[in-house]
Design a protein around this motif. Structure first.
Motif, PDB file in Angstrom:
ATOM      1  N   SER A 232       0.807  -1.236   0.000  1.00  7.13           N
ATOM      2  CA  SER A 232       0.000   0.000   0.000  1.00  7.13           C
ATOM      3  C   SER A 232       0.836   1.281   0.000  1.00  7.13           C
ATOM      4  O   SER A 232       0.589   2.181   0.787  1.00  7.13           O
ATOM      5  CB  SER A 232      -0.948   0.015   1.204  1.00  7.13           C
ATOM      6  N   THR A 273      -4.050  -6.723  -2.855  1.00  2.00           N
ATOM      7  CA  THR A 273      -2.875  -7.536  -2.556  1.00  2.00           C
ATOM      8  C   THR A 273      -2.820  -8.867  -3.313  1.00  2.00           C
ATOM      9  O   THR A 273      -1.887  -9.104  -4.079  1.00  2.00           O
ATOM     10  CB  THR A 273      -2.812  -7.829  -1.046  1.00  2.00           C
ATOM     11  N   ASP A 450       2.847  -3.918  -3.509  1.00  2.00           N
ATOM     12  CA  ASP A 450       1.792  -4.646  -4.234  1.00  2.00           C
ATOM     13  C   ASP A 450       0.842  -3.703  -4.965  1.00  2.00           C
ATOM     14  O   ASP A 450       0.293  -4.036  -5.996  1.00  2.00           O
ATOM     15  CB  ASP A 450       1.031  -5.595  -3.296  1.00  2.00           C
ATOM     16  N   HIS A 451       0.655  -2.497  -4.404  1.00  2.00           N
ATOM     17  CA  HIS A 451      -0.236  -1.496  -5.010  1.00  2.00           C
ATOM     18  C   HIS A 451      -0.102  -0.222  -4.209  1.00  2.00           C
ATOM     19  O   HIS A 451       0.596  -0.192  -3.196  1.00  2.00           O
ATOM     20  CB  HIS A 451      -1.698  -1.981  -5.002  1.00  2.00           C
ATOM     21  N   HIS A 467      -7.936   1.394  -1.040  1.00  2.00           N
ATOM     22  CA  HIS A 467      -7.560   0.758  -2.312  1.00  2.00           C
ATOM     23  C   HIS A 467      -8.302   1.366  -3.500  1.00  2.00           C
ATOM     24  O   HIS A 467      -9.445   1.775  -3.377  1.00  2.00           O
ATOM     25  CB  HIS A 467      -7.911  -0.729  -2.278  1.00  2.00           C
TER      26      HIS A 467
HETATM   27 ZN   LIG Z   1      -1.991  -4.859  -0.394  1.00  2.00          ZN
END
Ligand SMILES: [Zn+2]
Length: 543
Positions: A232, A273, A450-451, A467
């Motif tokens: 994140s 994720t 992951d993002h 997200h």
């Molecule tokens: Zn994640």
């Protein structure tokens, strides 16, 4: 005849209001309630909350109608009791998730819950379950039980007129819902649909294909290849990419001493994720995801772990996220494909029973010290990074930013922004510590999260920070913007001059690239030219 027919239809359509009204209301509140309550009370998005309320009311009506049609009555009653029990359990779980974790039960969390052992669950519940929660949930249940008892003595269904009013309301709801259809993606049906979309395997090794790997003629394999998977990390919150708060001082020092290289214009392959990890760690790609070639599943594609093992690397996974279920569909199967793996969450935990990421440095130290000359290591670190709840990701001494540093931001955003930036600052420390572990080796270290996170940047949803949402192009784009760092040790720089030249030239110019192709970057960094029929360099970040 037609009047009779009309009466029959009326009887059926009105049945949820005239015969099963309490079931309808109970289902609406317990089973679907968390979805709209979350929008109102946690997300502070009243318009979304309103549309979801409407959406959930329609669902509750349809469920009540279908259940009401079940014959004989005794079977219908059993089905109703079972549905009520499931609704109550899901209400309790979602209530906890909303108020303690800040999000609703989703496939990832469900898999996580199924996968944690009893001991972990007990520890977690004893520390994380606020004292007010159990009496509150029980109190809500008691209200419904009391209503149910009351309904046995008094008729609690709607009369003829009232049910027509309710029907008019339902029609209005349907009209509204048709207009605000995208909201269904945040509703219960979509959530159940998502949970059924998991294609899983418990073991990747049966799918290994061992493609032929060819190397550049004079390639010399580095001794240590390290992949740090972050969590994140929104690129715009890194001072290495122009953020006005100093969130990356230690990595900056590494960059200033020409050991760290930062890359701009990088996207992650997904805003969540599990999906992102599946795509990053294997040659399975977004294109395969969107148009599956035949019936090939994600776990049938070659993974970077398999490739590195085939190149003679000993693989080790150090994870600070929960081990997760074997059926989790992502992280755990990759970790278990490594020769060794260590899951560190819950070990050496603090008062929240949360282990901060420094544990990764401490526990890998021993493995690195035991390394013998001539051995090759592929080490993956999976960090907790800036996973929500941000404030739980760093020790107190890293609480550098506070609300007063965000005076120009809306009041309601400041605390979250401060804790997020503190988690990035702590991440900076941990990542540079990991890199420093490999300073004296022929080592290359890649850091990629992951993002990212949206962090209040979507004008369509100004109070949203979490997200990115796959269904909104803007939210998605904001949620996948990530940083990417490559650390090259002095020995690596000396021994691999051709690759270093490409690293340097790409680091100074923005390169659009998706970390979906991470296996190609890693293979490129060790000097591979081809894997099977696939050319490495053309898909690498350093193309
Ligand atoms: Zn994640």
């Amino acid at each position: 005849m037609s009047k009779k027919f009309f009466n029959k239809i009326e009887d059926i359509l009105m049945m949820p209001f005239r015969k099963h009204f309490l079931f309808l209301i109970s289902f609406f509140f317990l089973a679907t309630g968390p979805f709209f309550l979350w929008q109102f009370f946690y997300q502070h998005l009243p318009i979304n909350g309103f549309f979801l309320t409407v959406h959930c009311f329609i669902i509750s009506y349809v469920v009540t109608l279908l259940v009401g049609l079940i014959k004989p009555d005794v079977v219908r009653k059993v089905v109703q009791y079972i549905l009520m029990a499931i609704s109550a359990i899901s209400f309790a779980i979602n209530f906890y998730c909303i108020f303690e974790l800040g999000y609703l039960l989703d496939a990832d969390l469900a898999m996580l819950m199924l996968g944690t052992d009893l001991n972990e669950t007990r520890e977690f519940a004893s520390v994380m379950l606020p004292k007010w929660m159990i009496p509150t949930v029980l109190g809500i249940f008691l209200v419904f039980i009391a209503l149910w008892r009351l309904s046995q003595r008094h008729n609690m269904n709607l009369g003829k007129k009232a049910s027509w009013v309710a029907m008019a309301g339902l029609c209005l709801c349907i009209a509204i819902n048709v207009r605000a259809w995208p909201v269904w993606e945040e509703g219960p049906i979509h959530r159940i649909y998502e949970m059924t979309q998991y294609e899983v395997t418990e073991d990747l090794t049966p799918y290994y294909t061992h493609p032929r790997i060819t190397f550049i003629d004079d390639a010399q394999l580095p001794s240590d290849v390290v992949l740090i998977i972050g969590e994140s990390f929104a690129r715009c919150h890194s001072s290495l990419y122009g953020y006005d708060k100093e969130t990356n001082p230690e990595l900056k020092a590494l960059r200033d001493s020409a050991m760290l290289f930062t890359f701009d214009s990088i996207d992650s392959p997904a805003p969540t994720t599990a999906e992102s990890i599946r795509l990053m760690l294997s040659t399975y790609s977004q294109a395969d995801d969107e148009s599956p070639s035949g019936d090939k599943k994600w776990f049938e594609y070659t993974t970077i772990i398999e490739l590195m093992q085939d190149c003679g690397y000993d693989s080790y996974w150090f994870g600070n996220q929960a081990r997760g279920s074997k059926k989790n569909g992502a992280t755990r199967v990759f970790a278990e494909a490594c020769r060794q793996q260590k899951f560190l969450q819950h070990e050496g935990a603090d008062r929240y029973n949360v282990t901060t990421d420094m544990v990764l440095v401490d526990s890998s130290l021993q493995y690195i010290r035991q390394a013998k000359p001539g051995e090759r290591h592929f080490i993956i670190y999976h960090m907790m990074g800036s996973h929500f709840d941000y404030a739980m990701r760093y020790p107190q001494e890293f609480a550098h930013f506070s609300e007063k540093d965000y005076a120009s931001q809306p009041q309601g955003h400041r605390a979250t922004l401060a804790s997020y930036d503190n988690s990035i600052l702590y991440n900076d420390h941990v990542v540079s510590q990991i890199m420093n572990l490999y300073r004296d080796k022929d080592a290359v270290v890649i850091y990629v999260p992951d993002h990212g996170q949206v962090m209040y940047r979507n004008p369509q949803r100004p109070d949203y920070f979490s997200h990115g949402n796959k269904k909104s192009a803007l939210s998605y784009a904001l949620g996948v913007e990530i940083p990417l760092f490559i650390y090259a040790s002095p020995m690596y720089q000396e021994r691999h001059p051709a690759i270093m030249e490409r690293i340097r030239s790409h680091a100074s110019t923005p390169t659009t690239w998706n970390s979906d192709d991470l296996p190609y970057l890693i293979m490129d960094l060790i000097g591979a030219r081809q894997v099977g029929q696939e050319d490495i360099q053309s898909q690498s970040l350093l193309k």
